[in-house]
Scaffold this motif. Structure first.
Motif, PDB file in Angstrom:
ATOM      1  N   THR A 371      51.657  78.775  28.037  1.00 59.21           N
ATOM      2  CA  THR A 371      53.127  78.805  28.041  1.00 59.21           C
ATOM      3  C   THR A 371      53.712  80.131  28.543  1.00 59.21           C
ATOM      4  O   THR A 371      54.793  80.103  29.135  1.00 59.21           O
ATOM      5  N   PRO A 372      53.041  81.282  28.350  1.00 59.03           N
ATOM      6  CA  PRO A 372      53.625  82.493  28.948  1.00 59.03           C
ATOM      7  C   PRO A 372      53.731  82.375  30.469  1.00 59.03           C
ATOM      8  O   PRO A 372      54.733  82.784  31.071  1.00 59.03           O
ATOM      9  N   THR A 373      52.708  81.792  31.094  1.00 57.61           N
ATOM     10  CA  THR A 373      52.772  81.580  32.543  1.00 57.61           C
ATOM     11  C   THR A 373      53.902  80.605  32.887  1.00 57.61           C
ATOM     12  O   THR A 373      54.624  80.783  33.877  1.00 57.61           O
ATOM     13  N   ILE A 374      54.088  79.610  32.062  1.00 52.96           N
ATOM     14  CA  ILE A 374      55.160  78.639  32.316  1.00 52.96           C
ATOM     15  C   ILE A 374      56.533  79.320  32.213  1.00 52.96           C
ATOM     16  O   ILE A 374      57.429  79.073  33.029  1.00 52.96           O
ATOM     17  N   MET A 375      56.678  80.202  31.239  1.00 53.06           N
ATOM     18  CA  MET A 375      57.953  80.923  31.103  1.00 53.06           C
ATOM     19  C   MET A 375      58.218  81.784  32.345  1.00 53.06           C
ATOM     20  O   MET A 375      59.345  81.861  32.842  1.00 53.06           O
ATOM     21  N   ALA A 376      57.140  82.421  32.849  1.00 52.19           N
ATOM     22  CA  ALA A 376      57.300  83.238  34.063  1.00 52.19           C
ATOM     23  C   ALA A 376      57.654  82.342  35.251  1.00 52.19           C
ATOM     24  O   ALA A 376      58.452  82.719  36.124  1.00 52.19           O
ATOM     25  N   LEU A 377      57.077  81.155  35.261  1.00 52.32           N
ATOM     26  CA  LEU A 377      57.355  80.214  36.350  1.00 52.32           C
ATOM     27  C   LEU A 377      58.825  79.765  36.316  1.00 52.32           C
ATOM     28  O   LEU A 377      59.473  79.622  37.358  1.00 52.32           O
ATOM     29  N   VAL A 378      59.339  79.566  35.127  1.00 57.37           N
ATOM     30  CA  VAL A 378      60.755  79.189  35.001  1.00 57.37           C
ATOM     31  C   VAL A 378      61.628  80.295  35.606  1.00 57.37           C
ATOM     32  O   VAL A 378      62.543  80.020  36.397  1.00 57.37           O
ATOM     33  N   SER A 379      61.306  81.548  35.283  1.00 58.48           N
ATOM     34  CA  SER A 379      62.093  82.655  35.847  1.00 58.48           C
ATOM     35  C   SER A 379      61.957  82.699  37.358  1.00 58.48           C
ATOM     36  O   SER A 379      62.932  82.977  38.075  1.00 58.48           O
ATOM     37  N   GLU A 380      60.756  82.424  37.834  1.00 58.42           N
ATOM     38  CA  GLU A 380      60.536  82.450  39.279  1.00 58.42           C
ATOM     39  C   GLU A 380      61.370  81.363  39.964  1.00 58.42           C
ATOM     40  O   GLU A 380      61.994  81.606  41.009  1.00 58.42           O
ATOM     41  N   VAL A 381      61.391  80.188  39.378  1.00 60.28           N
ATOM     42  CA  VAL A 381      62.190  79.094  39.937  1.00 60.28           C
ATOM     43  C   VAL A 381      63.661  79.503  39.972  1.00 60.28           C
ATOM     44  O   VAL A 381      64.359  79.320  40.975  1.00 60.28           O
ATOM     45  N   ILE A 382      64.125  80.094  38.877  1.00 56.74           N
ATOM     46  CA  ILE A 382      65.547  80.454  38.788  1.00 56.74           C
ATOM     47  C   ILE A 382      65.940  81.436  39.896  1.00 56.74           C
ATOM     48  O   ILE A 382      66.996  81.308  40.504  1.00 56.74           O
ATOM     49  N   SER A 383      65.050  82.395  40.177  1.00 53.55           N
ATOM     50  CA  SER A 383      65.459  83.394  41.173  1.00 53.55           C
ATOM     51  C   SER A 383      64.916  83.102  42.575  1.00 53.55           C
ATOM     52  O   SER A 383      65.105  83.910  43.482  1.00 53.55           O
ATOM     53  N   LEU A 396      63.739  72.179  36.365  1.00 52.23           N
ATOM     54  CA  LEU A 396      63.862  72.653  34.986  1.00 52.23           C
ATOM     55  C   LEU A 396      64.199  71.505  34.026  1.00 52.23           C
ATOM     56  O   LEU A 396      63.704  71.465  32.913  1.00 52.23           O
ATOM     57  N   ARG A 397      64.988  70.571  34.503  1.00 54.30           N
ATOM     58  CA  ARG A 397      65.297  69.423  33.641  1.00 54.30           C
ATOM     59  C   ARG A 397      64.045  68.600  33.397  1.00 54.30           C
ATOM     60  O   ARG A 397      63.821  68.109  32.299  1.00 54.30           O
ATOM     61  N   ARG A 398      63.223  68.470  34.430  1.00 55.46           N
ATOM     62  CA  ARG A 398      61.992  67.693  34.265  1.00 55.46           C
ATOM     63  C   ARG A 398      61.048  68.405  33.300  1.00 55.46           C
ATOM     64  O   ARG A 398      60.488  67.808  32.399  1.00 55.46           O
ATOM     65  N   TRP A 399      60.885  69.714  33.474  1.00 54.86           N
ATOM     66  CA  TRP A 399      59.953  70.466  32.610  1.00 54.86           C
ATOM     67  C   TRP A 399      60.406  70.495  31.164  1.00 54.86           C
ATOM     68  O   TRP A 399      59.614  70.723  30.257  1.00 54.86           O
ATOM     69  N   ASP A 400      61.684  70.261  30.965  1.00 57.01           N
ATOM     70  CA  ASP A 400      62.195  70.290  29.601  1.00 57.01           C
ATOM     71  C   ASP A 400      61.573  69.190  28.739  1.00 57.01           C
ATOM     72  O   ASP A 400      61.627  69.255  27.515  1.00 57.01           O
ATOM     73  N   ALA A 401      60.951  68.196  29.379  1.00 58.34           N
ATOM     74  CA  ALA A 401      60.237  67.164  28.617  1.00 58.34           C
ATOM     75  C   ALA A 401      59.102  67.802  27.827  1.00 58.34           C
ATOM     76  O   ALA A 401      58.661  67.274  26.805  1.00 58.34           O
ATOM     77  N   VAL A 402      58.589  68.930  28.309  1.00 62.11           N
ATOM     78  CA  VAL A 402      57.538  69.663  27.588  1.00 62.11           C
ATOM     79  C   VAL A 402      58.144  70.845  26.830  1.00 62.11           C
ATOM     80  O   VAL A 402      57.850  71.071  25.657  1.00 62.11           O
TER      81      VAL A 402
END
Ligand code: AMP
Ligand code: ZN
Length: 467
Positions: A371-383, A396-402
């Motif tokens: 999950t730490p990598t996933i959190m970094a990936l979310v930030s990467e997607v955002i920017s 991000l809406r799709r990943w929110d299922a997890v």
């Protein structure tokens, strides 16, 4: 193809591929709460780990059947089975209520808490007191198969009859001290590590059941053997708990379940590392705990920020909880929700652009719930510059299922384009019309620093918020 998730298996002492054995439904049992008090957020961290495992499978189309027990009898204070008192009865005494009232009240509170942090409800929440006949059956079977014996102090499990006793925790019989150490040494025990399956009710004990070994009550460990086998069968995929459950609780569960049915029952064991507070294991007894109610009273009213905070560490690393870190998670969560609310209006994403990110998400999830990598990936997607805001929102809406962060929650108001930006947009448009592209470009960068991106369309400049 049955999807597999790699998880650290305490029994294998390695990260192994885990998948439903029957190729169809993934069967998992999660040790649940002892319902004599509110669950603290350390307990919730362990329950969240099980939720993530479940969501990882479900995300990949695998059906999951999850059972989580409610311990409403037999869990001793300080885990001292002989010298300790039943946690339920102690609380009942303190609060002047019946054990059943206490159990009902804290079971409801537990269900509210898990819902508040978006832990999906288990298929069933069996209560230990509803499975006494099944426990008695297993104990009878264990006696018959030579794994247990009645003695003056109760019915004991004979650890020497089970050669692999100690395999899960790495406690070989000669090393065994902790955990069982505090039990009063009954001279009738065959080995000092033998543990109680059924204990006779002492005088004055109100909560007790009849059994072939007299009126009494079950040990804590036997309840999980009985409920897991009753509801998942005598072979299932995964058992979860916190790291303090490894010994003696789960070591004893293996000995009981396998001893009773004569073959391995549980294929994999996954344990969550403790949540610490002030550097020590968060625990009711240590007084260093927070529950969701305490946090709300201190103004931390968004339980999903706790979930986000937990996602920032991997489940098998201990993490120290601080209110500051929680405030940070609250800010991150509102920012993400605001962005997604703004972006979602921009239409769906395109599969080509999002595909590589999607693959990285699933890989990190399947890599022992990174999950730490996933959190970094979310930030990467955002920017990211390569994705449109529509792509970003779609991912991000799709990943929110997890993630379960309710990222698409209507934030009430969508952030507006700042006033200063409108001015710059006009200046930039004028520069562009004059073909003064260097000024236009400089203004574009200035706008980006305000979080505004401008797309030049035939209808004129179209601004949107990027972060
Ligand atoms: P209990 O209600 O005491 O039976 O505990 C419920 C679950 O919470 C068990 O699986 C424990 O292993 C787990 N647990 C207890 N304390 C912590 C902690 N500080 N951090 C993470 N998990 C914990
Ligand atoms: Zn258990």
């Amino acid at each position: 193809m049955v999807e597999m998730v790699a998880l650290y298996d305490t029994l294998a002492r390695a990260v192994v591929e885990v998948a439903p054995a029957d190729g169809n439904v993934f069967r998992m049992y999660s040790c649940g709460p002892t319902v004599y008090r509110y669950a603290h957020i350390g307990n919730l961290r362990t329950f969240l780990m099980a939720d993530l495992i479940r969501r990882a499978f479900e995300y990949q189309g695998v059906e999951v059947r999850q059972i989580q027990n409610i311990t409403d009898v037999g869990h001793m204070t300080d885990d001292q089975f002989d010298t300790g008192e039943d946690k339920m009865l102690v609380s009942a005494g303190l609060e002047g209520k019946s054990p059943e009232e206490i159990a009902n009240y804290y079971t409801d509170a537990f269900l509210e808490d898990v819902a508040a942090i978006n832990i999906k409800p288990a298929a069933e929440y069996p209560r230990a007191t509803a499975y006494i006949p099944q426990m008695i059956d297993i104990i009878g079977e264990l006696i018959e198969r030579g794994h247990a014996y009645p003695a003056a102090g109760g019915v004991y499990y004979d650890v020497q009859s089970f050669p692999s006793y100690g395999r899960l925790s790495g406690n070989s019989l000669d090393k065994l001290e902790s955990g069982h150490r505090k039990e009063i040494d009954d001279p009738n025990k065959k080995h000092h590590a033998d543990f109680l399956l059924w204990r006779p009710a002492g005088p004055g004990r109100m909560v007790k059941w009849p059994s072939p070994w007299g009126d009494g009550f079950p040990g804590w460990h036997i309840e999980c053997s009985a409920m897991s086998i009753a509801l998942l069968g005598d072979e299932f995929d995964l058992h979860t708990g916190g790291e303090d459950n490894v010994f003696p609780h789960h070591e004893d569960e293996i000995a009981q379940s396998e001893g009773a049915v004569g073959h391995p029952v549980i294929r994999h064991w996954v344990h969550g590392a403790h949540l610490l507070s002030e550097g020590k294991k968060m625990a009711k007894s240590a007084g260093n705990f927070y529950d969701l109610r305490d946090l709300a009273a201190r103004g931390h009213k968004e339980p999903l920020a706790v979930r986000l905070l937990f996602l920032q560490s991997r489940y098998r690393a201990q993490m120290n909880f601080t209110l500051d870190a929680l405030s940070g998670a609250e800010k991150t969560l509102s920012r993400w929700r605001r962005l997604i609310a703004t972006w979602s209006a921009e239409g769906a994403g395109s599969a080509d652009a999002t595909e590589p990110f999607e693959k990285r998400f699933v890989d990190a999830l399947n890599d022992d719930l990174d999950t730490p990598t996933i959190m970094a990936l979310v930030s990467e997607v955002i920017s990211s510059n390569g994705l449109t805001v529509g792509d970003k929102a779609a991912l991000l809406r799709r990943w929110d299922a997890v993630l379960g962060l309710d990222l698409a929650r209507d934030v009430g108001h969508v952030r507006e384009i700042p006033e200063a930006a409108n001015e710059l947009i006009e200046q930039r448009e004028k520069a562009r019309l004059k073909k003064d592209y260097s000024t236009a470009d400089r203004l574009r960068h200035k706008l980006l620093s305000l979080g505004v991106e401008v797309e030049d369309t035939p209808e004129g400049p179209k601004p949107r918020l990027v972060q």
